[in-house]
Design an enzyme around this catalytic site. Sequence first.
Site, mmCIF file in Angstrom:
data_model
loop_
_atom_site.group_PDB
_atom_site.id
_atom_site.type_symbol
_atom_site.label_atom_id
_atom_site.label_comp_id
_atom_site.label_asym_id
_atom_site.label_seq_id
_atom_site.Cartn_x
_atom_site.Cartn_y
_atom_site.Cartn_z
ATOM 1 N N THR A 123 33.797 36.099 33.599
ATOM 2 C CA THR A 123 34.702 37.428 33.605
ATOM 3 C C THR A 123 35.463 37.533 32.270
ATOM 4 O OG1 THR A 123 36.625 37.982 34.744
ATOM 5 C CG2 THR A 123 36.582 35.603 34.678
ATOM 6 N N ASP A 124 35.991 39.102 32.314
ATOM 7 C CA ASP A 124 36.611 39.284 31.046
ATOM 8 C C ASP A 124 38.000 38.657 31.225
ATOM 9 O OD1 ASP A 124 37.723 40.797 33.340
ATOM 10 O OD2 ASP A 124 37.467 42.777 32.141
ATOM 11 N N GLU A 125 38.500 38.154 32.335
ATOM 12 C CA GLU A 125 39.743 37.781 32.676
ATOM 13 C C GLU A 125 39.915 36.485 31.658
ATOM 14 O OE1 GLU A 125 41.353 37.969 36.710
ATOM 15 O OE2 GLU A 125 40.087 39.270 36.979
ATOM 16 N N TYR A 150 42.825 31.273 38.293
ATOM 17 C CA TYR A 150 41.427 31.702 38.403
ATOM 18 C C TYR A 150 41.038 31.839 37.175
ATOM 19 C CZ TYR A 150 37.475 35.148 38.513
ATOM 20 O OH TYR A 150 36.307 35.879 38.453
ATOM 21 N N LYS A 154 37.614 29.753 35.210
ATOM 22 C CA LYS A 154 36.532 30.484 34.503
ATOM 23 C C LYS A 154 35.974 30.198 33.169
ATOM 24 C CE LYS A 154 33.700 32.576 36.543
ATOM 25 N NZ LYS A 154 32.613 32.408 37.462
ATOM 26 N N ASP A 273 55.210 42.763 42.486
ATOM 27 C CA ASP A 273 54.015 42.483 41.604
ATOM 28 C C ASP A 273 53.374 41.046 41.534
ATOM 29 O OD1 ASP A 273 52.434 43.432 39.591
ATOM 30 O OD2 ASP A 273 53.779 43.648 38.155
#
Length: 337
Positions: A123-125, A150, A154, A273
């Site tokens: 992922t780009d995260e 998360y 990754k 948020d």
Amino acid sequence: MKILITGGAGFIGSNFIHYWLKNHKEDYLLNLDKLTYAGNLENLKEIHSHAHYQFVKGDICDSKIVHEVMKGRDVVVHFAAESHVDRSIMTPAIFTQTNVNGTLILLEAALKNKVSRFHHISTDEVFGSLGLEEKSKFSEISPYLPRSPYAASKASSDHFVRAYWETYGLPITISNCSNNFGPYQHPEKLIPLAITNLLEGKKVPVYGNGRNVRDWLFVEDHCRAIDQILTSGKTGETYCIGGLTEDISNLEVIKKVIKILGKDEKLIQFVPDRPGHDLKYAINWSKIKNELNWKPQSDFDTWLNITVGWYKKNISWWKRLKNLSFEKYYRKQYNDL
Ligand code: NAD
Ligand code: TYD
């Protein structure tokens, strides 16, 4: 070619299996999936008894099963993961277990069985967050700065995959893609949650002020990109994959869905948020475009219309996922919304 697919009963994995069987009729697919809350064999019911498809229920953390299913496989495409940021904030440990330990077990088995390619879906995260006004985008050379449990899990899995290339010569490739959307996505994620809540006449929860930005990639474009990487990509390399979006905020995304469905913007509900909420993701996908000739086939609005149409047509599919255990999760995450 014999391909082991992990997590093939999930959103992207099941789209990939449909895509591959349609486009590579000579290949044989084995899908290893634990069937967590996110795994759904209904996604694959049309190809359930396809002669080139086999399903094995199992955990990627179970070394015995993993070594068994790896035997005779040429290629591994590794999708299996715990994938939801909000759940990683509630229960981080399962993310290390599956995303890190599970990946390591797969790498060991792939090395032992001398596969010709191990493709890791990431992922780009892992790159962290861009500033809202920042013009630069994530690319293959961006530093790793994960900010959620998360993303941290990754990132760790990416490092192990790369280490197996550098240390043991396992022929790997990695792709870091942006937020996917499309058919078969679990209604816990933003776009399907918005569509299905609106179809049920419920409110759509928007975190914070709704200004956060994601780069949206249609799942079929993603599957074509993985195909290009498997067919023409260079081992040891990473490829970033993104969509044709220009800084669309979450609020704008929801408003587009509301417009397509002809609903009222009064159904938007701002909620507290997400802790550590990444502000913005944007992907520079020029490497895969220039080297492998890939680009998204359509823009965000076209794919969004198609996606909304799919959820309107497949109400029984998502209603079954919005079950009691989802209700429990939903109440915990959104209080009394
Ligand atoms: P998903 O949550 O829809 O599906 C995950 C699948 O993995 C499920 O079928 C689940 O049963 C299976 N699984 C989970 N733990 C397992 C285990 N221990 N053993 C075997 N199977 C297990 O996820 P997704 O959205 O399809 O994402 C697939 C991959 O793509 C993940 O690696 C994710 O990190 C990555 N990714 C997803 C997105 C996105 O927007 N969805 C974006 C970037 C990267
Ligand atoms: P999500 O689909 O969870 O993907 P990710 O966190 O991996 O980007 O969320 C996409 C964006 O939408 C993210 O900025 C968080 C936001 N969001 C909401 O505003 N409300 C919601 O109910 C959800 C699930 C997400």
